[in-house]
Motif scaffolding. Structure first.
Motif, mmCIF file in Angstrom:
data_model
loop_
_atom_site.group_PDB
_atom_site.id
_atom_site.type_symbol
_atom_site.label_atom_id
_atom_site.label_comp_id
_atom_site.label_asym_id
_atom_site.label_seq_id
_atom_site.Cartn_x
_atom_site.Cartn_y
_atom_site.Cartn_z
ATOM 1 N N TRP A 184 -7.847 13.086 -4.238
ATOM 2 C CA TRP A 184 -6.816 12.377 -3.471
ATOM 3 C C TRP A 184 -7.418 11.376 -2.481
ATOM 4 N N PRO A 185 -8.448 11.729 -1.711
ATOM 5 C CA PRO A 185 -9.075 10.717 -0.846
ATOM 6 C C PRO A 185 -9.646 9.536 -1.633
ATOM 7 N N ARG A 186 -10.184 9.799 -2.823
ATOM 8 C CA ARG A 186 -10.708 8.710 -3.642
ATOM 9 C C ARG A 186 -9.572 7.782 -4.082
ATOM 10 N N PHE A 187 -8.450 8.388 -4.452
ATOM 11 C CA PHE A 187 -7.306 7.570 -4.847
ATOM 12 C C PHE A 187 -6.867 6.673 -3.694
ATOM 13 N N LEU A 188 -6.815 7.214 -2.488
ATOM 14 C CA LEU A 188 -6.380 6.419 -1.340
ATOM 15 C C LEU A 188 -7.326 5.253 -1.075
ATOM 16 N N ARG A 189 -8.626 5.490 -1.208
ATOM 17 C CA ARG A 189 -9.589 4.411 -0.993
ATOM 18 C C ARG A 189 -9.458 3.338 -2.074
ATOM 19 N N ILE A 190 -9.268 3.779 -3.332
ATOM 20 C CA ILE A 190 -9.086 2.812 -4.421
ATOM 21 C C ILE A 190 -7.800 2.020 -4.229
ATOM 22 N N ALA A 191 -6.733 2.708 -3.821
ATOM 23 C CA ALA A 191 -5.447 2.041 -3.609
ATOM 24 C C ALA A 191 -5.569 0.945 -2.550
ATOM 25 N N GLN A 192 -6.282 1.240 -1.462
ATOM 26 C CA GLN A 192 -6.448 0.238 -0.417
ATOM 27 C C GLN A 192 -7.282 -0.935 -0.912
ATOM 28 N N TRP A 193 -8.321 -0.648 -1.694
ATOM 29 C CA TRP A 193 -9.154 -1.726 -2.229
ATOM 30 C C TRP A 193 -8.350 -2.628 -3.161
ATOM 31 N N ILE A 194 -7.513 -2.027 -4.010
ATOM 32 C CA ILE A 194 -6.702 -2.816 -4.936
ATOM 33 C C ILE A 194 -5.754 -3.732 -4.177
ATOM 34 N N PHE A 213 0.830 -1.203 0.000
ATOM 35 C CA PHE A 213 0.000 0.000 0.000
ATOM 36 C C PHE A 213 0.865 1.254 0.000
ATOM 37 N N ASP A 214 1.905 1.263 0.829
ATOM 38 C CA ASP A 214 2.771 2.442 0.937
ATOM 39 C C ASP A 214 3.449 2.769 -0.400
ATOM 40 N N ILE A 215 3.890 1.720 -1.118
ATOM 41 C CA ILE A 215 4.534 1.946 -2.420
ATOM 42 C C ILE A 215 3.543 2.540 -3.404
ATOM 43 N N LEU A 216 2.306 2.038 -3.404
ATOM 44 C CA LEU A 216 1.279 2.548 -4.302
ATOM 45 C C LEU A 216 0.964 4.007 -3.990
ATOM 46 N N VAL A 217 0.914 4.345 -2.706
ATOM 47 C CA VAL A 217 0.648 5.731 -2.300
ATOM 48 C C VAL A 217 1.792 6.635 -2.724
ATOM 49 N N GLN A 218 3.028 6.177 -2.561
ATOM 50 C CA GLN A 218 4.173 6.989 -2.965
ATOM 51 C C GLN A 218 4.152 7.267 -4.462
#
Length: 209
Positions: free
Chosen positions: A26-36, A1-6
Protein backbone atom coordinates in the motif's frame (compact mmCIF):
# COMPACT_ATOMS: atom_id res chain seq x y z
CA UNK A 1 -4.41 12.19 -6.60
CA UNK A 2 -7.40 11.69 -4.30
CA UNK A 3 -9.43 10.00 -7.06
CA UNK A 4 -6.54 7.65 -7.84
CA UNK A 5 -6.18 6.77 -4.15
CA UNK A 6 -9.91 6.09 -3.84
CA UNK A 7 -9.73 3.71 -6.80
CA UNK A 8 -6.73 2.06 -5.17
CA UNK A 9 -8.67 1.56 -1.95
CA UNK A 10 -11.42 -0.24 -3.90
CA UNK A 11 -8.83 -2.72 -5.14
CA UNK A 12 -6.86 -3.06 -1.90
CA UNK A 13 -9.77 -3.02 0.57
CA UNK A 14 -10.06 -6.80 0.77
CA UNK A 15 -6.31 -7.19 1.28
CA UNK A 16 -5.34 -4.44 3.69
CA UNK A 17 -5.86 -6.70 6.71
CA UNK A 18 -2.76 -8.60 5.61
CA UNK A 19 0.38 -7.13 7.22
CA UNK A 20 2.51 -7.55 4.09
CA UNK A 21 -0.03 -5.71 1.95
CA UNK A 22 -0.63 -2.91 4.44
CA UNK A 23 3.00 -2.24 5.30
CA UNK A 24 4.70 -2.99 1.98
CA UNK A 25 2.39 -2.76 -1.05
CA UNK A 26 0.00 0.00 0.00
CA UNK A 27 2.76 2.57 0.73
CA UNK A 28 4.36 1.67 -2.61
CA UNK A 29 1.06 2.23 -4.37
CA UNK A 30 0.72 5.66 -2.76
CA UNK A 31 4.22 6.68 -3.85
CA UNK A 32 3.59 5.46 -7.41
CA UNK A 33 0.22 7.24 -7.50
CA UNK A 34 1.84 10.53 -6.52
CA UNK A 35 4.59 10.10 -9.10
CA UNK A 36 2.05 9.39 -11.86
CA UNK A 37 0.08 12.54 -10.98
CA UNK A 38 3.28 14.62 -11.06
CA UNK A 39 4.36 13.07 -14.37
CA UNK A 40 0.92 13.65 -15.91
CA UNK A 41 1.12 17.33 -14.92
CA UNK A 42 4.65 17.64 -16.31
CA UNK A 43 3.69 16.44 -19.80
CA UNK A 44 0.11 17.70 -19.89
CA UNK A 45 0.97 20.62 -22.21
CA UNK A 46 1.98 18.32 -25.11
CA UNK A 47 -0.56 15.48 -24.72
CA UNK A 48 -3.93 15.84 -26.44
CA UNK A 49 -5.55 12.51 -25.48
CA UNK A 50 -4.56 9.28 -23.74
CA UNK A 51 -5.71 5.78 -24.65
CA UNK A 52 -5.26 2.77 -22.37
CA UNK A 53 -5.26 -1.00 -22.91
CA UNK A 54 -5.79 -0.75 -26.65
CA UNK A 55 -5.39 -3.86 -28.81
CA UNK A 56 -2.86 -3.38 -31.58
CA UNK A 57 -2.45 -5.72 -34.53
CA UNK A 58 -0.33 -6.04 -37.61
CA UNK A 59 -0.89 -8.66 -40.33
CA UNK A 60 1.40 -9.82 -43.10
CA UNK A 61 1.67 -12.66 -45.58
CA UNK A 62 4.12 -15.29 -44.33
CA UNK A 63 5.31 -18.22 -46.48
CA UNK A 64 2.61 -20.58 -45.16
CA UNK A 65 -0.21 -18.06 -44.88
CA UNK A 66 -1.37 -14.90 -43.21
CA UNK A 67 0.26 -14.12 -39.87
CA UNK A 68 -1.24 -11.82 -37.22
CA UNK A 69 0.78 -10.26 -34.40
CA UNK A 70 -1.26 -8.71 -31.57
CA UNK A 71 -0.49 -6.88 -28.33
CA UNK A 72 -2.35 -4.89 -25.72
CA UNK A 73 -0.73 -1.49 -25.35
CA UNK A 74 -0.60 -0.11 -21.82
CA UNK A 75 -0.76 3.54 -22.83
CA UNK A 76 -0.87 5.55 -26.04
CA UNK A 77 -0.43 9.31 -25.91
CA UNK A 78 -1.76 11.32 -28.86
CA UNK A 79 0.28 14.51 -28.93
CA UNK A 80 -0.85 17.92 -30.12
CA UNK A 81 1.79 17.60 -32.84
CA UNK A 82 -0.20 14.69 -34.29
CA UNK A 83 2.37 12.02 -33.45
CA UNK A 84 1.95 9.19 -30.95
CA UNK A 85 3.95 8.06 -27.95
CA UNK A 86 3.79 4.39 -26.91
CA UNK A 87 4.32 3.65 -23.20
CA UNK A 88 4.69 0.40 -21.29
CA UNK A 89 4.44 0.14 -17.50
CA UNK A 90 7.09 -1.93 -15.73
CA UNK A 91 7.28 -2.88 -12.06
CA UNK A 92 10.47 -4.84 -12.72
CA UNK A 93 13.59 -3.43 -14.35
CA UNK A 94 12.95 -2.49 -17.99
CA UNK A 95 15.23 -3.81 -20.72
CA UNK A 96 18.18 -1.63 -21.64
CA UNK A 97 18.28 0.36 -24.86
CA UNK A 98 21.01 -2.00 -26.08
CA UNK A 99 18.72 -5.00 -25.53
CA UNK A 100 15.89 -3.23 -27.36
CA UNK A 101 18.15 -2.32 -30.27
CA UNK A 102 19.38 -5.92 -30.55
CA UNK A 103 15.71 -7.07 -30.64
CA UNK A 104 16.14 -9.11 -27.46
CA UNK A 105 13.28 -7.04 -26.05
CA UNK A 106 11.37 -5.79 -29.10
CA UNK A 107 7.91 -5.43 -27.52
CA UNK A 108 7.63 -1.64 -27.64
CA UNK A 109 9.13 -1.39 -31.12
CA UNK A 110 6.61 -3.92 -32.41
CA UNK A 111 3.78 -1.99 -30.75
CA UNK A 112 5.06 1.09 -32.56
CA UNK A 113 4.97 -0.90 -35.82
CA UNK A 114 1.32 -1.73 -35.14
CA UNK A 115 0.59 1.96 -34.65
CA UNK A 116 2.35 2.93 -37.87
CA UNK A 117 1.51 0.08 -40.22
CA UNK A 118 -1.29 -1.92 -38.57
CA UNK A 119 -4.36 -1.14 -36.49
CA UNK A 120 -5.15 0.02 -32.97
CA UNK A 121 -8.56 -0.85 -31.60
CA UNK A 122 -9.45 -2.25 -35.01
CA UNK A 123 -8.76 1.04 -36.77
CA UNK A 124 -5.89 2.00 -39.04
CA UNK A 125 -4.07 5.01 -37.60
CA UNK A 126 -1.24 5.38 -40.10
CA UNK A 127 0.35 7.54 -37.46
CA UNK A 128 3.88 8.62 -36.77
CA UNK A 129 5.31 7.31 -33.51
CA UNK A 130 7.47 10.05 -32.05
CA UNK A 131 8.63 8.13 -29.01
CA UNK A 132 8.46 4.90 -27.05
CA UNK A 133 9.00 4.78 -23.29
CA UNK A 134 9.07 2.49 -20.30
CA UNK A 135 7.65 3.79 -17.03
CA UNK A 136 9.51 1.97 -14.28
CA UNK A 137 7.04 2.08 -11.38
CA UNK A 138 9.38 1.24 -8.52
CA UNK A 139 7.34 2.44 -5.54
CA UNK A 140 10.24 2.04 -3.13
CA UNK A 141 12.37 4.80 -1.67
CA UNK A 142 13.64 5.62 -5.17
CA UNK A 143 11.28 7.53 -7.43
CA UNK A 144 9.75 5.91 -10.48
CA UNK A 145 11.52 6.77 -13.72
CA UNK A 146 10.82 7.30 -17.42
CA UNK A 147 13.16 5.41 -19.74
CA UNK A 148 13.02 6.59 -23.34
CA UNK A 149 14.03 4.03 -25.95
CA UNK A 150 16.68 5.40 -28.27
CA UNK A 151 19.82 4.48 -30.17
CA UNK A 152 23.04 6.32 -30.99
CA UNK A 153 23.21 4.64 -34.39
CA UNK A 154 19.61 4.43 -35.60
CA UNK A 155 16.50 6.56 -35.74
CA UNK A 156 13.40 5.31 -33.98
CA UNK A 157 11.84 4.55 -37.37
CA UNK A 158 14.84 2.42 -38.31
CA UNK A 159 14.63 0.55 -35.00
CA UNK A 160 10.91 -0.11 -35.53
CA UNK A 161 11.45 -1.38 -39.06
CA UNK A 162 14.38 -3.58 -37.98
CA UNK A 163 12.26 -5.14 -35.23
CA UNK A 164 9.38 -5.81 -37.60
CA UNK A 165 11.70 -7.28 -40.23
CA UNK A 166 13.25 -9.47 -37.54
CA UNK A 167 9.89 -10.96 -36.57
CA UNK A 168 8.92 -11.49 -40.20
CA UNK A 169 12.19 -13.34 -40.81
CA UNK A 170 11.67 -15.39 -37.66
CA UNK A 171 8.17 -16.46 -38.69
CA UNK A 172 9.41 -17.29 -42.20
CA UNK A 173 12.12 -19.42 -40.60
CA UNK A 174 9.61 -21.33 -38.46
CA UNK A 175 7.37 -21.80 -41.47
CA UNK A 176 10.18 -23.91 -42.90
CA UNK A 177 9.59 -27.54 -41.86
CA UNK A 178 13.36 -28.02 -41.52
CA UNK A 179 13.59 -25.46 -38.70
CA UNK A 180 13.73 -27.13 -35.25
CA UNK A 181 11.64 -25.66 -32.43
CA UNK A 182 14.36 -25.36 -29.81
CA UNK A 183 13.40 -24.93 -26.17
CA UNK A 184 16.17 -22.37 -25.60
CA UNK A 185 17.27 -21.11 -29.02
CA UNK A 186 19.90 -18.73 -27.60
CA UNK A 187 21.56 -19.97 -24.43
CA UNK A 188 22.74 -16.47 -23.47
CA UNK A 189 19.11 -15.31 -23.37
CA UNK A 190 17.77 -18.28 -21.38
CA UNK A 191 15.28 -17.21 -18.68
CA UNK A 192 16.45 -17.35 -15.09
CA UNK A 193 13.30 -19.19 -14.05
CA UNK A 194 11.80 -21.47 -16.69
CA UNK A 195 8.31 -22.82 -16.01
CA UNK A 196 8.41 -24.96 -19.14
CA UNK A 197 11.78 -26.68 -18.74
CA UNK A 198 10.13 -29.85 -17.42
CA UNK A 199 7.79 -30.01 -20.42
CA UNK A 200 10.77 -29.77 -22.76
CA UNK A 201 12.58 -32.43 -20.69
CA UNK A 202 15.46 -29.99 -20.56
CA UNK A 203 17.52 -31.80 -17.93
CA UNK A 204 17.15 -35.12 -19.71
CA UNK A 205 18.41 -33.72 -23.00
CA UNK A 206 21.35 -32.14 -21.18
CA UNK A 207 22.20 -35.47 -19.59
CA UNK A 208 21.71 -34.17 -16.04
CA UNK A 209 19.23 -36.84 -14.93
Amino acid sequence: FDILVQNGIKVFVMLLDRPAIETFWWPRFLRIAQWIIDEEARRNYEVKTIEAEQLGEIIWQAPYGQFSLKAYMDRIEILHSGSMRIIDYKTTKPPTNAEVERNIAAQLLLEAAMAQYGTIGGESRNGVVGGVEYWHLKGGQENATVQMVSSKNKSLEEMVNDALDGVKNLIASYDDENTPYLHVPVEANAPRYDDFAHLARDLEWRGNV
